[in-house]
Design an enzyme around this catalytic site. Structure first.
Site, PDB file in Angstrom:
ATOM      1  CG  ASN A 111      -1.939  -1.140   1.137  1.00 14.79           C
ATOM      2  OD1 ASN A 111      -1.998  -1.848   0.131  1.00 14.79           O
ATOM      3  ND2 ASN A 111      -2.698  -1.346   2.202  1.00 14.79           N
ATOM      4  CB  THR A 156     -17.534  37.846 -29.633  1.00 15.56           C
ATOM      5  OG1 THR A 156     -18.385  38.714 -30.388  1.00 15.56           O
ATOM      6  CG2 THR A 156     -16.358  38.644 -29.098  1.00 15.56           C
ATOM      7  CG  HIS A 157     -21.462  35.749 -29.918  1.00 18.65           C
ATOM      8  ND1 HIS A 157     -22.141  35.207 -28.849  1.00 18.65           N
ATOM      9  CD2 HIS A 157     -21.099  37.006 -29.536  1.00 18.65           C
ATOM     10  CE1 HIS A 157     -22.210  36.095 -27.872  1.00 18.65           C
ATOM     11  NE2 HIS A 157     -21.581  37.186 -28.252  1.00 18.65           N
ATOM     12  CB  SER A 278     -10.327  11.891 -48.442  1.00 19.39           C
ATOM     13  OG  SER A 278     -11.339  11.023 -48.915  1.00 19.39           O
ATOM     14  CE  LYS A 284     -12.164  16.763 -47.068  1.00 20.01           C
ATOM     15  NZ  LYS A 284     -13.112  15.758 -46.581  1.00 20.01           N
ATOM     16  CG  ASN A 286      -9.434  15.464 -44.350  1.00 22.14           C
ATOM     17  OD1 ASN A 286     -10.006  16.395 -44.934  1.00 22.14           O
ATOM     18  ND2 ASN A 286      -9.636  14.197 -44.654  1.00 22.14           N
ATOM     19  CD  GLU A 291     -10.848  16.533 -38.363  1.00 22.04           C
ATOM     20  OE1 GLU A 291     -11.107  15.329 -38.441  1.00 22.04           O
ATOM     21  OE2 GLU A 291     -10.901  17.299 -39.335  1.00 22.04           O
ATOM     22  CE1 TYR A 318      -4.271   0.250  -2.733  1.00 16.95           C
ATOM     23  CE2 TYR A 318      -5.306  -1.757  -1.931  1.00 16.95           C
ATOM     24  CZ  TYR A 318      -4.751  -1.026  -2.961  1.00 16.95           C
ATOM     25  OH  TYR A 318      -4.681  -1.568  -4.218  1.00 16.95           O
ATOM     26  CD  GLN A 323      -4.834  -3.535  -9.188  1.00 20.18           C
ATOM     27  OE1 GLN A 323      -4.128  -4.053  -8.341  1.00 20.18           O
ATOM     28  NE2 GLN A 323      -5.637  -4.220  -9.972  1.00 20.18           N
ATOM     29  CE  LYS A 326      -0.904   0.302 -10.369  1.00 25.01           C
ATOM     30  NZ  LYS A 326      -1.566   0.617  -9.090  1.00 25.01           N
TER      31      LYS A 326
END
Ligand code: ARG
Length: 456
Positions: A111, A156-157, A278, A284, A286, A291, A318, A323, A326
């Site tokens: 522990n 903005t927006h 693509s 394409k 990308n 992403e 404990y 466990q 990790k």
């Protein structure tokens, strides 16, 4: 192996089901370096304190070095029945030095051992992430200096709002990442206390020199409460929170890159080295790196929530729930530092279309606020100026024109405070006007980039 051979086998009569063995297995094989380092420090201290014979301590230290070599050479066969890395190291040590191996676990529990390992891992991962954040910040500072005077629309927006410089926009991320870097450092500092000596939960009846072990393992000090030391996983939650916040920042930057690289924005071209194609559409290119950085934020947030929920309701001290920490640490770490690193490489390789950004900065009535400020400077209350310029925007929109394309007569009719020089307002003037600390004026952006660099 029979249960009698397990480290805890003495108390058990019947053997463990394979189902239980597999269900309870901890994926911690990768922690052999940490486990062995902790064991070496512990054994040395046991010897020096006269808790175990000095000759056994020496044999253990030498044997652990050989066990380490076997792990490094990939020679260790993992035996699921041995449960975890701690018991593996001890069993391998026994193969090396025989019975004396049995003295290693004196005054120690898995522990406090696992708490030690986790703190060591978090320390390292904080260093890795902080370093990677610095690399990205440095790249952003370089770019900001190069583009301190290059205009782009500020939003903005996601509506064009006011011009800013590309340098200013990039430095916004630099500031976020500097806070991230600092958070990782602070997290490291709090994790940097050694729990060994806490035993299973109650401390140890042996005259341990906990400080010596802590020093040997590079810890700044020792934990103060044995129950807390074996049960606490704040440091792991904090690490996950640091990762989550950084990943949030990276995800926002990722989204900007995706937008900028689109034909609609066309502010930046993706370098081939950081784009994918693509399989079907030949045209394409990308922004998959961005992403995935955006998408993997979900994984990092998930691990943060995972551990928080895991801890909630666990009584001291404990419990095996712990466990799970990790994998959470490992999974989050596997996303954040690599994302920081690839962004540090990718951003300088983006090809910005500066003329297009400049053109966009001037469009969409982005200078409307500056026209209102013009009236304010001539003495009009801002609220009134806002209404006057609102009328001008409406007029320009009806004519399908930008503000600066309206004839001066239209301005004059809207307010007697306008002079012909209002038509000289342009993006560069709007940028230069924002010349206060934190503003987007090119000189301020240069200053801010240098200040950020100094903070690295
Ligand atoms: N493999 C365990 C973990 O990672 C080590 C501690 C096990 N302690 C115990 N009493 N079962 O948490």
């Amino acid at each position: 192996m029979s249960d009698g051979e397990r480290t805890w086998g003495g108390r058990f009569e019947a053997s463990m089901s394979d189902l239980t063995r597999d269900y309870t297995a901890g994926a911690d094989r990768d922690l052999y370096e940490h486990d062995i380092a902790g064991s070496v420090a512990h054994a040395r201290m046991l010897g020096e304190q006269g808790i175990i014979p000095a000759a056994d301590a020496d044999a253990i230290v030498a044997g652990l070095a050989r066990v380490r070599e076997r792990f490094r050479a990939g020679e260790v066969v993992w035996r699921p029945e041995l449960e975890d890395i701690h018991t593996h190291v001890e069993a391998l040590l026994r193969e090396e030095i025989g019975e004396a191996a049995g003295r290693l676990h004196t005054a120690r529990s898995r522990n406090d051992q696992v708490a030690l390992l986790n703190r060591m891992v978090v320390r390292e991962q904080c260093d890795r992430a902080a370093e990677a954040a610095e690399a990205l910040i440095a790249a952003l500072c370089d770019l900001a200096l190069a583009h301190a005077a290059d205009p782009m629309p500020g939003y903005t927006h996601l509506q064009r709002a006011q011009p800013v410089t590309l340098g200013h926009h990039l430095l916004a991320y630099g500031e976020m990442l500097l806070r991230d870097r600092d958070r990782f450092r602070q997290c490291r500092a709090r994790a940097n206390a050694a729990p060994l000596g806490s035993g299973a939960l109650a401390g140890s009846p042996y005259p341990l020199d906990r400080e010596a072990v802590a020093r040997e393992l590079g810890f700044a000090g020792i934990t103060r409460n044995s129950l807390d030391a074996v049960a606490d996983r704040d440091f792991a939650v904090e690490f996950l929170a640091c990762c989550a916040i950084a990943q949030a920042h990276l995800s926002r930057l990722a989204e900007e890159i995706v937008l900028w690289a689109s034909a609609e924005f066309a502010f930046a071209r993706l370098p081939d080295a950081f784009a994918t194609g693509s399989s079907m559409m030949p045209q394409k290119k990308n922004a998959d790196v961005a992403e995935l950085a955006r998408g993997r934020a979900g994984r990092v947030y998930g691990e943060l929530l995972n551990l928080l929920v895991n801890l909630k309701g666990q009584p001291l001290a404990y419990n095996r729930d712990l466990q799970e920490d990790k994998a959470a640490i490992r999974n989050a770490a596997a996303v954040t530092a690599p994302t920081l690193r690839i962004f540090a490489a990718m951003l300088p390789a983006l090809e910005f279309d500066l003329p297009r950004m400049r053109e966009a900065a001037a469009g969409g009535f982005a200078l409307a606020t500056d026209v209102a400020d013009y009236l304010v400077r001539a003495g009009m209350p801002f609220r009134e100026a806002h209404a006057v310029v609102g009328g001008l925007v409406r007029e320009a929109e009806a004519r399908g024109r930008e503000l600066h394309e309206l004839p001066f007569a239209v301005y004059e009719a809207a307010s007697a405070l306008f002079r012909p020089d209002v038509l000289e307002l342009d993006v560069d003037a709007a940028l230069a006007a924002r010349d206060i600390p934190g503003g987007t004026a090119p000189a301020r952006v240069r200053e801010a980039a240098l200040a950020l660099r100094r903070d690295l």
